[in-house]
Design an enzyme around this catalytic site. Structure first.
Site, PDB file in Angstrom:
ATOM      1  N   ASP A  34      -1.024  10.518  -6.666  1.00 21.07           N
ATOM      2  CA  ASP A  34       0.443  10.187  -6.800  1.00 21.07           C
ATOM      3  C   ASP A  34       0.793   8.575  -6.462  1.00 21.07           C
ATOM      4  OD1 ASP A  34       0.401  10.081  -4.018  1.00 21.07           O
ATOM      5  OD2 ASP A  34       1.264  12.203  -3.947  1.00 21.07           O
TER       6      ASP A  34
ATOM      7  N   ASP B 105     -16.664  -0.844  -2.333  1.00 20.95           N
ATOM      8  CA  ASP B 105     -15.328  -1.165  -2.472  1.00 20.95           C
ATOM      9  C   ASP B 105     -14.541  -1.302  -1.489  1.00 20.95           C
ATOM     10  OD1 ASP B 105     -15.739   1.630  -2.154  1.00 20.95           O
ATOM     11  OD2 ASP B 105     -13.794   2.278  -2.919  1.00 20.95           O
TER      12      ASP B 105
ATOM     13  N   LYS C 242       0.819  -1.119   0.009  1.00 17.71           N
ATOM     14  CA  LYS C 242       0.073   0.047   0.007  1.00 17.71           C
ATOM     15  C   LYS C 242       1.043   1.216  -0.152  1.00 17.71           C
ATOM     16  CE  LYS C 242      -4.320   1.959   1.952  1.00 17.71           C
ATOM     17  NZ  LYS C 242      -5.362   1.638   2.860  1.00 17.71           N
TER      18      LYS C 242
ATOM     19  N   ASP D 142      -9.305  -1.947   4.691  1.00 18.52           N
ATOM     20  CA  ASP D 142      -9.219  -0.612   4.274  1.00 18.52           C
ATOM     21  C   ASP D 142      -9.317   0.195   5.771  1.00 18.52           C
ATOM     22  OD1 ASP D 142      -8.264  -0.609   1.630  1.00 18.52           O
ATOM     23  OD2 ASP D 142     -10.308  -0.367   0.974  1.00 18.52           O
TER      24      ASP D 142
END
EC number: 2.7.7.-
Length: 557
Positions: free
Chosen positions: A135, A288, A123, A298
């Site tokens: 980015d 998601d 990650k 997440d």
């Protein structure tokens, strides 16, 4: 399953394939920050590996020297987005939903260790075709939060992705919006430079509900001739990676899908009940961010409750729909999207479709049963013998939630103190944020509230007695119940005001507080030392309330 590839550019309008090959972008001058000793032990890795040159190189994003048969390229996956049961495409660069996906998460390895399959994912490993102009980097601050949280949640007994390692660049920085010192602004009020970092998370797979939705949407709109085939392949891949131990591979696909829906429903409801049990709010529970394997995935704007508040929401953009006590409803919306994605595979199998629809329709009933059982366990009421006792337990739960808001109380400290089965409300006062019993002792409202607390405690004690023999609760029985309660009511949770000093010190190269937090939070049910108790088992200081980065967060990472 990586049978198909896809190349995505800004000009593409339709896509096929389950993944995109991506080469991570290494961070410059990587430095070791932390690794999960527990996971290393499970995998049979020596702790010294975390600081070895080859390991640091690979898990800081440099795959140029990986040994055969590994490849020098990783992969990222696309997925669709639904928010609380509503499909979204607005932020997709193509306005079709095909541009969402792993914007800075790159899987680099899939391996079988001790009979368990693991996928390892960087990650913050740089840009992917799904980064939508960002980015592709993660900063040290957010990486520390997620690293500690995954280790902590596993120790709490909550299904979760796992932390493997964390490295920071000694020279590379990026700018991110964040809060100035002591800011009470809802949103970040300044731009700061932060060191980039790469954390590696591990799970059997990283398939999301949104990923299934993507292939279902492509099938629904006939985007390409193999859309339905790709949907079936991703579903069968999910079963192989996450449910192979409970779904027979010899069954026909429609039967597998019905069993998959039942199993996922069970895992999802258990996971969310566990979230409530430990005071965790995911903050951004979109489809998601919902793992199809039924584990927590997440760790963005998450938080652990300090003050009990059903509407607690750490993310400033989350709204009530993702608030603490509404997470069961949010889970139901994600389950609906999951079922909607699978349904096209059953349209010509009516009997299977009927069974499938019944499973979907019973979600909230199953969730309610899991929640009631969870609350009863937190209260030590696990052996209720009669229906009237069970009904009284449900009443006690509702009364307690009201009282906890009126006091108000610290969620974690209250249940931990209750786990000692106090004779009176004295020990419970340790969890009260209001100074009810000092400054306002003669206030009528205070006296009335104290009376309600006493009455509630007496009813709870009577119900505890009913779970024992006719002679009532013995000293030994009381000790056993207290021990059981202390195994479900943690003493320590990863509060944001514990984490902030850790990442602030880390920016100066001091990782000692991270190591201390990791040690404490991987033993959340243990009593630990008096020094650690004084430091980490206490009420949130008043000066931290409403402070940006402590009481509320943006998605900046």
């Amino acid at each position: 399953m990586r049978q198909k590839t896809a190349t995505i550019t800004r000009r593409d309008k339709s896509f096929t394939g389950h993944y995109v090959p991506v080469k991570p972008t290494p961070i410059k001058d990587p430095e070791y920050v932390a690794h999960s000793k527990n996971l290393f032990s499970e995998l049979g890795f020596a702790d010294s590996m975390a600081e070895s040159a080859d390991f640091v190189r690979m898990f800081s994003g440099d795959m140029s020297g990986v040994p055969v048969p590994m490849r020098q390229v990783g992969w990222a996956s696309g997925y669709a987005l639904s928010i609380y049961g509503t499909e979204y495409t607005q932020q997709c660069p193509f306005q079709t939903g095909n541009g969402y996906g792993d914007g800075r998460a790159i899987s680099v390895l899939e391996t079988l260790i001790k009979g368990q399959r693991w996928e390892m994912q960087l990650k913050g490993g740089g840009r992917t075709p799904y980064c939508r102009g960002a980015d592709g980097r993660a900063v040290l601050r957010s990486s520390i939060r997620e690293f500690l949280a995954q280790d902590h949640m596993h120790a709490l007994g909550v299904p979760t992705s796992r932390s493997l390692s964390l490295y920071v660049s000694k020279t590379e920085t990026v700018k991110r919006p964040w809060y100035s010192q002591g800011s009470r602004s809802e949103n970040p009020d300044m731009l700061i430079s932060e060191a980039v970092a790469i954390s590696t998370r591990v799970a059997p797979s990283f398939i999301r509900v949104g990923q299934l939705e993507l292939f279902a949407r492509r099938s629904r709109s006939n985007e390409h001739p193999k859309a339905m085939e790709e949907l079936e392949k991703i579903v069968l891949h999910l079963i192989d990676r996450e449910y192979a131990d409970v779904i027979d591979t010899q069954l026909a696909t429609p039967e597998k899908i019905v069993l998959l829906a039942r199993e996922f429903r069970g895992r999802l409801t258990s996971m969310v009940a566990n979230w409530i049990r430990v005071g965790f709010c995911q903050g951004n529970f979109n489809s998601d961010n919902c793992a199809a394997g039924g584990f927590t995935l997440d760790y963005g704007p998450f938080g652990f409750c300090d003050v009990f508040n059903p509407y607690y929401q750490p993310w400033t953009g989350g709204g009530n729909h993702f608030s603490f006590m509404n997470q069961p409803n949010a889970a139901q919306r994600n389950f609906d999207m999951f079922c909607s994605a699978l349904r096209p595979l059953l349209v010509s199998h009516q009997q299977d479709l009927l069974a499938f629809d019944e499973i979907q329709s019973e979600f909230l009933a199953v969730m309610d049963t899991k929640m009631k059982a969870m609350w009863a366990t937190k209260l030590g009421l696990i052996n209720l013998k009669t229906e009237s006792d069970k009904a009284l337990c449900n009443v006690l739960i509702k009364e307690l939630q009201t009282l906890m808001m009126q006091a108000p109380v610290d969620y974690t400290i209250f249940f931990r103190e209750l786990s000692s089965i106090p004779d009176d409300i004295g020990p419970l006062k340790k969890s009260f944020y209001s100074n009810l019993y000092n400054d306002a002792a003669d206030d009528p409202d205070t006296l009335a509230l104290e009376k309600y607390w006493i009455e509630w405690l007496e009813k709870w004690q009577m119900l505890l007695n009913s779970t024992c023999d006719a002679k009532g609760i013995s000293s030994r029985a009381s000790e056993d119940i207290a021990m059981q309660m202390k195994l479900v009511n943690p003493k320590y949770v990863l509060r944001e005001w514990f984490v902030m000093p850790a990442y602030q010190q880390a920016t100066a190269g001091d990782y000692s507080l991270i190591q201390e937090l990791q040690a404490v939070m991987t033993q959340p049910y243990a009593e630990q030392s008096k020094e650690l108790e004084d430091k980490y088992y206490r009420l949130k200081p008043l000066e931290f309330f409403e402070v940006g980065g402590l009481s509320h967060l943006s998605c900046s990472s």
